[in-house]
Design an enzyme around this catalytic site. Structure first.
Site, PDB file in Angstrom:
ATOM      1  N   THR A  14       0.829  -1.214   0.000  1.00 29.51           N
ATOM      2  CA  THR A  14       0.000   0.000   0.000  1.00 29.51           C
ATOM      3  C   THR A  14       0.863   1.263   0.000  1.00 29.51           C
ATOM      4  O   THR A  14       0.518   2.246  -0.656  1.00 29.51           O
ATOM      5  CB  THR A  14      -0.942   0.045   1.227  1.00 29.51           C
ATOM      6  OG1 THR A  14      -0.154  -0.220   2.388  1.00 29.51           O
ATOM      7  CG2 THR A  14      -2.059  -0.964   1.132  1.00 29.51           C
ATOM      8  N   VAL A  15       2.002   1.219   0.711  1.00 32.23           N
ATOM      9  CA  VAL A  15       2.842   2.427   0.786  1.00 32.23           C
ATOM     10  C   VAL A  15       3.574   2.645  -0.547  1.00 32.23           C
ATOM     11  O   VAL A  15       3.589   3.756  -1.088  1.00 32.23           O
ATOM     12  CB  VAL A  15       3.853   2.335   1.955  1.00 32.23           C
ATOM     13  CG1 VAL A  15       4.713   3.592   2.017  1.00 32.23           C
ATOM     14  CG2 VAL A  15       3.137   2.111   3.277  1.00 32.23           C
ATOM     15  N   GLY A 189      -5.592  -1.453   6.404  1.00 33.09           N
ATOM     16  CA  GLY A 189      -4.162  -1.395   6.062  1.00 33.09           C
ATOM     17  C   GLY A 189      -3.319  -0.712   7.119  1.00 33.09           C
ATOM     18  O   GLY A 189      -2.215  -0.252   6.839  1.00 33.09           O
ATOM     19  N   ASP A 203       5.747  -2.578  18.079  1.00 29.37           N
ATOM     20  CA  ASP A 203       5.840  -1.516  17.070  1.00 29.37           C
ATOM     21  C   ASP A 203       6.088  -0.162  17.755  1.00 29.37           C
ATOM     22  O   ASP A 203       6.967   0.608  17.349  1.00 29.37           O
ATOM     23  CB  ASP A 203       4.526  -1.495  16.265  1.00 29.37           C
ATOM     24  CG  ASP A 203       4.501  -0.402  15.230  1.00 29.37           C
ATOM     25  OD1 ASP A 203       5.120  -0.573  14.172  1.00 29.37           O
ATOM     26  OD2 ASP A 203       3.874   0.654  15.492  1.00 29.37           O
ATOM     27  N   LYS A 207       9.532   2.290  17.546  1.00 32.84           N
ATOM     28  CA  LYS A 207       9.489   3.725  17.223  1.00 32.84           C
ATOM     29  C   LYS A 207      10.072   4.544  18.379  1.00 32.84           C
ATOM     30  O   LYS A 207      10.811   5.508  18.174  1.00 32.84           O
ATOM     31  CB  LYS A 207       8.051   4.141  16.926  1.00 32.84           C
ATOM     32  CG  LYS A 207       7.506   3.513  15.636  1.00 32.84           C
ATOM     33  CD  LYS A 207       6.001   3.661  15.540  1.00 32.84           C
ATOM     34  CE  LYS A 207       5.457   3.048  14.263  1.00 32.84           C
ATOM     35  NZ  LYS A 207       3.996   2.915  14.252  1.00 32.84           N
TER      36      LYS A 207
HETATM   37  N1  HSE Z   1       1.133  -0.787  12.170  1.00 29.89           N
HETATM   38  C1  HSE Z   1       1.592   0.543  12.338  1.00 29.89           C
HETATM   39  C2  HSE Z   1       0.545   1.324  13.112  1.00 29.89           C
HETATM   40  C3  HSE Z   1       1.823   1.152  10.982  1.00 29.89           C
HETATM   41  O1  HSE Z   1      -0.577   0.836  13.280  1.00 29.89           O
HETATM   42  O2  HSE Z   1       0.827   2.423  13.565  1.00 29.89           O
HETATM   43  C4  HSE Z   1       2.543   2.456  11.012  1.00 29.89           C
HETATM   44  O3  HSE Z   1       3.823   2.335  11.534  1.00 29.89           O
END
Ligand code: HSE
Length: 437
Positions: A14-15, A189, A203, A207
């Site tokens: 998608t990106v 997505g 995740d 970050k």
């Molecule tokens: N899966 C990640 C989110 C995508 O939901 O933030 C963006 O980094």
């Protein structure tokens, strides 16, 4: 520098597809802003035949992304495959070693190998840009690396995962189940290929590890982060939070303390009237507390094809203009080791929900155990069987919900262990930390 910047894109999900559409759609504007055209000249993906809704006819096709990374037909390699292993890892390393700038949205790769890759970029004299890896469209990397280059940062925190914020928002506002909200986040997505990375906080931790490095000038160290996800959050917690004037958000927090840098990811109670509590759905937000200025909060779409591609494109535009900043804001040799503040020493308020035996004295006995650890209570709510919704009363037990004043993690853990030994509760207590904002 007036010739076109030739871009190779590995990964057409998608990106990648959104990026190709944006480069084509903004051709003239990009040329005007960068002083030269930006052209995607080569691509690589797993399946060649798939219809992605973008025109790839004029682009050279590579089935091997590593080959694309080293090909002379490109000036900049854009890695959108994801994952901290090969082929993403080898492809990025090969591109840097071949003297090509790299743009990536891959937080997992940078959290694990960021310092090494920054070294490769430094050695080759090229850029390693990753604005899209954190908060998708929010320009937080640029803000930290450039905009706040002169500030000393004390705390950086935020909502860094769109999937979790989307789930918590829909559970709270529409009473939907966790599973149903997750399914919708996947369909839109937002979620990672393995959505446990979203809901269990990995995740966000990846970050946060990048943000902490940028904010404090330390090496990227995801293993220094204490982590809890949102899968244990029940509707009962969201309802209780609402009643007590809070909302639950999955926050990533990195803060400078006298004991070192505390880095943590966990569901967090934030006051309903705070600005972070207003951030709903897939939106992300990052707040920076820096010396001498009021906090700065950046808010924007944190996941999704178009939002992520827009950040990738801004990184490519920097390469086209010849802008090059050290990947983590300073030369690698200047990055310090992380001095980790232990989680037991964390101090703050706590929300604690027990499923307590419905008999006289239970709440008092819990309060005593907390008092033994010098924990003071701001509020205590016990729902007796008669008044409690049937969903909350189980086998003669009722919820007891407490909000503490500031205390330490160690004290809370000791008090909960003592309450457990008293056998006045069933199941595990739910603990949610409260963040001042
Ligand atoms: N899966 C990640 C989110 C995508 O939901 O933030 C963006 O980094």
């Amino acid at each position: 520098m007036s010739g076109p910047l030739r871009v190779g894109v590995a990964g057409l999900g998608t990106v990648g597809a959104a990026l190709i559409a944006q480069v084509a759609g903004q051709r003239d504007q990009l040329t005007a802003r960068c002083g030269r055209p930006i052209e995607v000249v080569a691509v690589s993906a797993r399946s060649r035949g798939k219809n992605r809704g973008v025109d790839l006819k004029k682009m050279k096709w590579f089935s091997d992304p590593v080959e694309l990374a080293g090909d002379d037909s490109i000036d900049v390699f854009v890695e959108l495959m994801g994952g901290d292993r090969d082929p993403a890892k080898s492809a990025v390393e090969f591109a840097l070693a071949s003297g090509k700038s790299v743009v990536t949205a891959n937080k997992a790769l940078l959290a694990k190998h960021g310092v090494k890759m920054a070294q490769l970029a430094e050695k080759a004299g090229v850029a390693l840009n990753y604005e899209a890896a954190i908060g998708a469209a929010i320009p937080i990397v640029k803000t930290l690396r450039e905009g706040l280059a002169g500030n000393s940062i004390n705390r950086i925190y935020g909502i860094l995962n769109g999937t979790c914020n989307y789930i918590l928002t829909r559970m709270e506002q529409e009473g939907l189940s966790f599973a149903e909200c997750l399914k919708q986040a996947q369909a839109l997505g937002y979620a990672e290929a393995d959505p446990t990375f979203d809901v269990e906080g990995q995740d966000t931790a990846q970050k946060l590890s990048l943000l902490a490095s940028l904010a404090f000038g330390t090496k990227v160290e995801p293993s220094a982060i204490y982590r809890e996800g949102i899968s244990s959050i029940a509707s009962a917690d969201l309802a209780a939070a609402d009643e007590l004037g809070y909302r639950v958000k999955l926050l990533g927090v990195a803060v400078r303390t006298p004991k070192g840098i505390e880095q943590r990811v966990h569901p967090t109670m934030v006051r309903k009237d705070s600005s972070i509590a207003q951030v709903m759905g897939v939106t992300n937000a990052v707040t920076i507390d820096a010396d001498g200025i009021n906090p700065i909060t950046l808010v924007g779409p944190g996941a999704g094809g178009a939002a992520t591609a827009s950040a990738v494109l801004s990184d490519i535009a920097d390469v086209a203009r010849g802008v090059k900043v050290p990947p983590f804001g300073r030369p690698v040799a200047r990055l310090k080791d992380v001095r980790k503040a232990p989680m037991q020493r964390h101090e703050g308020g706590y929300y604690i929900r027990f499923q307590a035996r419905d008999k006289p004295g239970t709440a008092a006995s819990i309060a005593t155990r907390l008092a033994e650890q010098d924990i003071s209570l701001e509020s205590i709510v016990q729902r007796h069987a008669k008044g409690a919704p049937s969903s909350e009363t189980k086998n003669g037990s009722v919820p007891v919900i407490l909000i503490t004043y500031a205390t330490s993690e160690d004290a809370v853990r000791k008090a909960l262990a003592a309450v457990g030994r008293d056998k006045v509760i069933s199941g595990r207590p739910q603990v949610i930390r409260i963040e001042k904002n």
